[in-house]
Design a protein around this motif. Structure first.
Motif, PDB file in Angstrom:
ATOM      1  N   LEU A  82       0.834  -1.196   0.000  1.00 17.57           N
ATOM      2  CA  LEU A  82       0.000   0.000   0.000  1.00 17.57           C
ATOM      3  C   LEU A  82       0.869   1.246   0.000  1.00 17.57           C
ATOM      4  CD1 LEU A  82      -2.872   1.297   0.347  1.00 17.57           C
ATOM      5  CD2 LEU A  82      -2.459   1.144   2.822  1.00 17.57           C
ATOM      6  N   ILE A  84       0.292   5.393  -0.142  1.00 12.63           N
ATOM      7  CA  ILE A  84      -0.750   6.421  -0.037  1.00 12.63           C
ATOM      8  C   ILE A  84      -0.091   7.781   0.180  1.00 12.63           C
ATOM      9  CG2 ILE A  84      -2.636   7.252   1.460  1.00 12.63           C
ATOM     10  CD1 ILE A  84      -3.429   4.916  -0.305  1.00 12.63           C
ATOM     11  N   VAL A  94      -8.811   5.159   2.013  1.00 15.27           N
ATOM     12  CA  VAL A  94      -7.764   4.140   2.144  1.00 15.27           C
ATOM     13  C   VAL A  94      -8.358   2.836   2.681  1.00 15.27           C
ATOM     14  CG1 VAL A  94      -5.545   3.567   3.210  1.00 15.27           C
ATOM     15  CG2 VAL A  94      -6.022   5.932   2.514  1.00 15.27           C
ATOM     16  N   GLN A  95      -9.221   2.956   3.666  1.00 15.37           N
ATOM     17  CA  GLN A  95      -9.863   1.768   4.238  1.00 15.37           C
ATOM     18  C   GLN A  95     -10.698   1.031   3.195  1.00 15.37           C
ATOM     19  OE1 GLN A  95     -11.835   3.715   7.526  1.00 15.37           O
ATOM     20  NE2 GLN A  95     -10.217   3.132   8.963  1.00 15.37           N
ATOM     21  N   SER A 117       3.392  -0.604   3.982  1.00 10.50           N
ATOM     22  CA  SER A 117       2.800   0.637   3.477  1.00 10.50           C
ATOM     23  C   SER A 117       3.851   1.739   3.502  1.00 10.50           C
ATOM     24  CB  SER A 117       1.586   1.035   4.324  1.00 10.50           C
ATOM     25  OG  SER A 117       1.977   1.240   5.671  1.00 10.50           O
ATOM     26  N   PRO A 123      -1.698   7.077  -5.091  1.00 12.79           N
ATOM     27  CA  PRO A 123      -2.098   5.825  -4.450  1.00 12.79           C
ATOM     28  C   PRO A 123      -1.600   4.608  -5.237  1.00 12.79           C
ATOM     29  CG  PRO A 123      -3.995   7.266  -4.794  1.00 12.79           C
ATOM     30  CD  PRO A 123      -2.847   7.868  -5.528  1.00 12.79           C
ATOM     31  N   TYR A 125      -1.759   0.179  -4.814  1.00 15.18           N
ATOM     32  CA  TYR A 125      -2.201  -0.959  -4.008  1.00 15.18           C
ATOM     33  C   TYR A 125      -1.982  -2.246  -4.785  1.00 15.18           C
ATOM     34  CZ  TYR A 125      -4.974  -4.145  -1.207  1.00 15.18           C
ATOM     35  OH  TYR A 125      -5.370  -5.209  -0.429  1.00 15.18           O
TER      36      TYR A 125
END
Length: 196
Positions: A82, A84, A94-95, A117, A123, A125
């Motif tokens: 992750l 961010i 994000v969640q 992370s 972003p 992922y």
């Protein structure tokens, strides 16, 4: 570009139990543990191709897991990757990204057992995914021969649809088709490896 990056890097062929490395441009690496088991390992992550954070998480997780299926392996665990831009994206967003990835893994019965992370400008992922396979049943890109049957686990064109979406030229029905294809796992890979 990747071929150029790796051009001066020695291949890992001298590891006798490394059954698949970088030499065949496969979806994952395969390492023999013993006569009946090998680990299939992959990592895959990218920036959002859709606006919805939950769908982004689902697409990224599906993409990574499908690399193990493409080799004929059965996934058993994942780790999350992750990136961010801290302080620029609400925590709820994000969640939702992480929830999308979690739900894909939960649907096939594997845990996301950790990960890493970092603070990034955009972003990102994805997952590291580990699977198991019999060493004699690995599906490799460089083993295809004339008259082999090519089986597509899902429709082609997700990249084209994603590019059209970014230009505002993708209709709602086409978006739903893109999302359906981008979140469909290549689960037939396990059954096809049994035919090896």
């Amino acid at each position: 570009m990747l071929s150029e990056v790796l051009a001066n890097t020695p291949a890992a062929r001298h590891f006798k139990d490394l059954l698949v490395g970088t030499e065949s441009s496969d979806d994952a690496a395969v390492y023999r543990i013993n006569d009946t088991q090998a680990i299939v390992a992959t990592t895959d992550f990218f920036m959002p191709i859709v606006d919805d954070p939950y769908d982004f998480g689902r697409i990224a997780a599906t993409n990574a897991i499908s690399d193990v299926y493409a080799m004929g392996g059965k996934p058993f665990m994942a780790l999350a990757l992750l990136g961010i831009p801290v302080g620029k994206i609400p925590m709820a967003v994000v969640q939702r990204i992480v929830a999308g990835g979690h739900d894909v893994c939960a649907a096939i019965g594997i845990p996301i057992a950790g990960g890493h992370s970092i603070d990034t400008p955009e972003p990102i992922y994805g997952l590291v995914v580990l699977g198991l396979i019999h060493p004699d049943k690995v599906k490799r890109n460089d083993r295809a021969v004339a008259d082999d049957v090519l089986i597509l686990g899902k429709g082609l064109g997700v990249g084209i649809m994603s590019a059209a979406m970014k230009k505002g030229e993708l209709r709602d029905k086409a978006y739903q088709q893109m999302l359906e294809n981008a979140t469909r796992l290549n689960t037939p890979g396990i059954a096809l490896s049994d035919m090896a």
